[in-house]
Scaffold this active site. Structure first.
Site, PDB file in Angstrom:
ATOM      1  N   HIS A  13     -13.950  -8.714 -87.651  1.00  0.00           N
ATOM      2  CA  HIS A  13     -12.733  -9.500 -87.850  1.00  0.00           C
ATOM      3  C   HIS A  13     -12.936 -10.454 -89.024  1.00  0.00           C
ATOM      4  CE1 HIS A  13     -15.192 -12.136 -85.360  1.00  0.00           C
ATOM      5  NE2 HIS A  13     -14.419 -13.139 -85.660  1.00  0.00           N
TER       6      HIS A  13
ATOM      7  N   ASP B  64     -20.918 -11.321 -77.619  1.00  0.00           N
ATOM      8  CA  ASP B  64     -20.669 -12.694 -78.102  1.00  0.00           C
ATOM      9  C   ASP B  64     -21.049 -13.766 -77.076  1.00  0.00           C
ATOM     10  OD1 ASP B  64     -19.465 -15.045 -79.043  1.00  0.00           O
ATOM     11  OD2 ASP B  64     -17.415 -14.295 -78.820  1.00  0.00           O
TER      12      ASP B  64
ATOM     13  N   HIS C  59     -13.141 -17.563 -77.641  1.00  0.00           N
ATOM     14  CA  HIS C  59     -14.320 -16.848 -77.133  1.00  0.00           C
ATOM     15  C   HIS C  59     -14.322 -16.768 -75.606  1.00  0.00           C
ATOM     16  CE1 HIS C  59     -16.293 -16.833 -81.102  1.00  0.00           C
ATOM     17  NE2 HIS C  59     -15.677 -17.991 -81.251  1.00  0.00           N
TER      18      HIS C  59
ATOM     19  N   ASP D 207     -24.572 -23.141-103.972  1.00  0.00           N
ATOM     20  CA  ASP D 207     -24.201 -24.460-104.443  1.00  0.00           C
ATOM     21  C   ASP D 207     -22.725 -24.612-104.712  1.00  0.00           C
ATOM     22  OD1 ASP D 207     -24.609 -26.990-105.013  1.00  0.00           O
ATOM     23  OD2 ASP D 207     -25.836 -26.701-106.774  1.00  0.00           O
TER      24      ASP D 207
HETATM   25 ZN    ZN Z   1     -17.747 -15.622 -84.786  1.00  0.00          ZN
HETATM   26 ZN    ZN Z   2     -14.346 -15.113 -84.652  1.00  0.00          ZN
END
Ligand code: ZN
Ligand code: ZN
Length: 556
Positions: free
Chosen positions: A71, A193, A367, A443
Site C-alpha cells: 500500500h 503486522d 492497524h 539529508d
Molecule cells: Zn505501515
Molecule cells: Zn500503512
C-alpha cells in the site's frame, strides 16, 4: 543458493518503527516486498528521512526480480526511489499505490527510468519460481493488499498493513474468503503486522470517527481546521461529506494534501461535490461559519502547514479566537513534545483544539488489535509465523498472542529483528546467517545524498566542511535578538574571504530572526530549524560546502 531453500530476509521494520522492507529468496530469484522510510526523531536533527540500507540487494542485484508494494503509506513506499536508484527493478502495486509512487519518482526526476506495473486485488502474477496473488485488505489508506506467494516449498502470506474493518467507507470489503482458502490449502509462513498487537480487543471501524466529527461540525461557531494524514483518503471522504451536509466550503492546505486529494479524486477514490472546494487564497474572505480547512502537519513537523499556522506564519490562514482545530490523527511516539508545543500555540491564539483519545474518537487506528490478529492467524493456520512491522515489544506481544494456537498446527514462531534471516527447506525452518543492514540518512531528499550512517555523515561533514555554530541571544521579555548573532566556526573557512563570508552569514541569521513572528521567536526548536535551514542554503550557495550547523539559542 540451493533451489530447495527459501530465505526470508527482513531489511527493515522489524524491531524498529517504520522503513518496512523484506526480501524473499528462492534459488536464484529474489523478490522484495515494500521499501519504506522512517521519519527521523529529534536526535537526528538536519536529516529529512531515514531509509533501509539496501547493500544486500545491491550485492545480489542480478537476482532481484521485482518490488511488490502492499500500500501507499510512506513507511512502505518512501524509499522506493532510493532502492530503484541502486537496483532498477519493475514495481508492482495497485493503482493508488503506484500513483503515489509516481509522484515520488517525479520529485526525483526518475519517472522515465522505471517500470511500474499495475495490479488489481485478486490478480495473479508469476515471477521466477513465485506465484503471486494480491488480496484486498482494509486499512487507513485505500487500495491496500496482502500478498500470498506460492513458492516451491509452500505458501508465504505477507499481510501488509491491515485492520479488519467490517464497514469500510468505500464499501470494499476485506477479502477474508481468500485468506480462508489459503488456510484450507495450507500456509507455510505468515508475516503479519504487529503495530497494535498490544491493544486488546478490536480496532474500531473507520466509521467510528463520524459521530465526533459530526458533533464538531454541528457546534463549531467559526472555522473548522482539520489535520489528518493526507493519505487517509477514507478520512478525507468523511470530512468532505460532512462539510457538504453542513454547507461549509473546503480548502486544502499543504502540498501533500493537495497532491493526494487530487490523485484520489482523479482515480474515483475520493468523491468531491462540485463547487465545494475553495482556493487557499480565498480563505480569509470566506465567512468563518462556512469554512472547513483540511491541512497537513499532524506531527508538528516544524516546516509543515499546521505548525506554521500555529505560530501565525502562514500566508493563507491565521487562527482566530473560537476557531476549532481538530487533530484527527495519532501522536507518533517520539513526536509528543513538538505536537503539544504546537497545540499550545494554537490554544494561545484562542482556538478550541480537539485532539488525543476521547470517546467517541476523533481518530481511529488503521492497524488490527489483538483479537483481529488472532483471527487472521486462525484463518491462515500457518506452520510458521513471523511477526513483522513493529518495535521488538510489539513483535514479542504478537508472538505471545499466537502462543496458544499451537493446536491449530502452528509449529514455531520466530521473533526476529531486521538483518536476521529465516531459512526454510524440506526439514523445516531455522534461523540463518545475518545479512548486512542498517539505516541510511538522507539529508535533503535527493538521490545524490544517499549518504552513510549518521555518525559517518557527521564525521565527514566535520572533516571536510567543518562546523558552524550560530549563537543567538534572545531577550526573554521583548522576544527580540540582542545585537548581531555570533558565529563560531572550525575547519570551515578561514582568511580574509572567510571573515567576510561569516559577516554576511551573521546578517542572514539576523534576517531569519527578524522575519519570524513573535511566537516563532518564543519557540527554540522552530528558531533552530529555521536558522539552520536558511544558513545551510546560504553557505552551500556561496561555498558549495556543507558544514555541520548547530544553532544555539540563549535567553538573556
Ligand atoms: Zn505501515
Ligand atoms: Zn500503512
Amino acid at each position: 543458493m540451493n533451489d530447495g531453500t527459501l530465505q526470508v530476509v527482513p531489511l527493515g521494520g522489524l524491531g524498529e518503527f517504520g522503513m518496512n522492507c523484506l526480501a524473499l529468496r528462492c534459488g536464484d530469484d529474489i523478490i522484495v516486498i515494500d521499501a519504506g522510510m522512517m521519519f527521523p526523531d529529534d536526535e537526528l536533527m538536519g536529516v529529512d528521512i531515514v531509509i533501509p540500507d539496501f547493500t544486500w540487494l545491491e550485492e545480489n542485484c542480478q537476482h532481484v526480480r521485482a518490488l511488490l508494494l502492499t500500500h501507499g503509506h510512506e513507511d512502505h513506499i518512501g524509499a522506493v526511489p532510493f532502492l530503484l536508484s541502486q537496483v532498477n527493478i519493475p514495481v508492482y502495486g495497485t493503482a493508488f499505490t503506484l500513483a503515489l509512487v509516481e509522484r515520488r519518482l517525479e520529485e526525483h526526476e526518475m519517472r522515465g527510468e522505471v517500470t511500474l506495473v499495475r495490479i488489481d486485488a485478486a490478480q495473479q502474477l508469476e515471477i521466477g519460481p513465485f506465484q503471486i496473488d494480491f488480496i484486498h485488505v482494509t486499512h487507513s489508506i485505500v487500495d491496500a493488499v496482502a500478498i500470498a506467494i506460492t513458492t516451491p516449498l509452500g505458501v508465504v502470506v505477507h499481510m501488509g498493513d491491515f485492520k479488519v474493518d467490517p464497514t469500510p467507507i468505500d464499501n470494499r470489503m476485506f477479502d477474508l474468503h481468500a485468506l480462508a482458502e489459503y488456510g484450507k490449502r495450507g500456509v507455510l509462513l505468515l508475516l503479519s503486522d504487529s503495530t497494535n498487537s498490544d491493544r486488546p480487543g478490536y480496532t474500531e471501524s473507520e466509521r467510528a470517527v463520524r459521530p465526533r466529527l459530526e458533533d464538531i461540525f454541528s457546534r463549531a461557531p467559526r472555522r473548522i481546521v482539520l489535520a489528518c494524514f493526507s493519505s487517509s483518503v477514507p478520512r478525507l471522504q468523511q470530512i468532505i461529506d460532512l462539510a457538504g451536509e453542513f454547507r461549509r466550503r473546503v480548502a486544502f492546505i499543504g502540498r501533500s494534501m493537495n497532491d493526494v486529494s487530487e490523485i484520489a479524486h482523479e482515480r474515483g477514490l475520493l468523491a468531491i461535490p462540485d463547487n465545494i472546494l475553495l482556493r487557499p487564497q480565498d480563505i480569509q474572505q470566506t465567512a468563518p461559519g462556512k469554512l472547513a480547512v483540511v491541512i497537513s502537519g499532524t506531527q508538528g513537523e516544524p516546516m509543515s502547514a499546521l505548525a506554521r499556522v500555529a505560530v501565525d506564519n502562514h500566508r493563507h490562514l491565521s487562527i482566530e479566537p473560537q476557531d476549532t482545530v481538530v487533530l484527527s490523527s495519532r501522536i507518533i511516539p517520539g513526536n509528543e513534545k513538538r505536537i503539544y508545543r504546537m497545540i499550545n500555540h494554537l490554544a494561545k491564539r484562542g482556538a478550541d483544539v480537539v485532539y488525543g483519545s476521547m470517546n467517541p474518537p476523533v481518530h481511529v487506528s488503521g492497524h488490527a488489535s489483538a483479537e483481529e490478529l488472532i483471527l487472521i492467524i486462525n484463518l491462515l493456520r500457518p506452520r510458521y509465523f513471523m511477526p513483522v512491522h513493529g518495535e521488538f515489544r510489539q513483535l514479542a506481544r504478537h508472538a505471545s498472542l499466537a502462543s496458544h494456537l499451537h493446536k491449530t498446527g502452528l509449529e514455531k514462531t520466530f521473533v526476529m529483528e531486521t538483518g536476521e534471516t529465516l531459512l526454510i527447506d524440506r526439514f523445516g525452518a531455522r534461523r540463518g546467517d545475518p545479512v548486512s543492514v542498517g539505516r541510511v540518512c538522507i539529508d535533503s531528499g535527493t538521490i545524490d545524498e544517499v549518504v552513510e550512517d549518521m555518525v559517518i555523515r557527521d564525521r565527514r561533514h566535520l572533516s571536510e566542511d567543518g562546523f558552524v555554530v550560530p549563537i543567538i541571544a534572545i531577550n526573554k521579555h521583548t522576544g527580540r535578538s540582542e545585537g548581531l548573532p555570533e558565529l563560531v566556526s572550525r575547519g570551515f573557512i578561514s582568511g580574509e574571504d572567510g571573515s567576510e563570508l561569516l559577516q554576511q552569514a551573521r546578517l542572514v541569521v539576523s534576517r531569519t530572526i527578524e522575519s519570524s513572528t513573535a511566537e516563532e521567536r518564543g519557540d527554540w526548536s522552530v528558531m533552530q530549524e529555521k536558522v539552520r535551514a536558511d544558513l545551510k542554503r546560504f553557505l552551500s550557495k556561496q561555498t558549495s560546502r556543507r558544514p555541520l550547523i548547530m544553532p544555539v539559542i540563549l535567553e538573556v
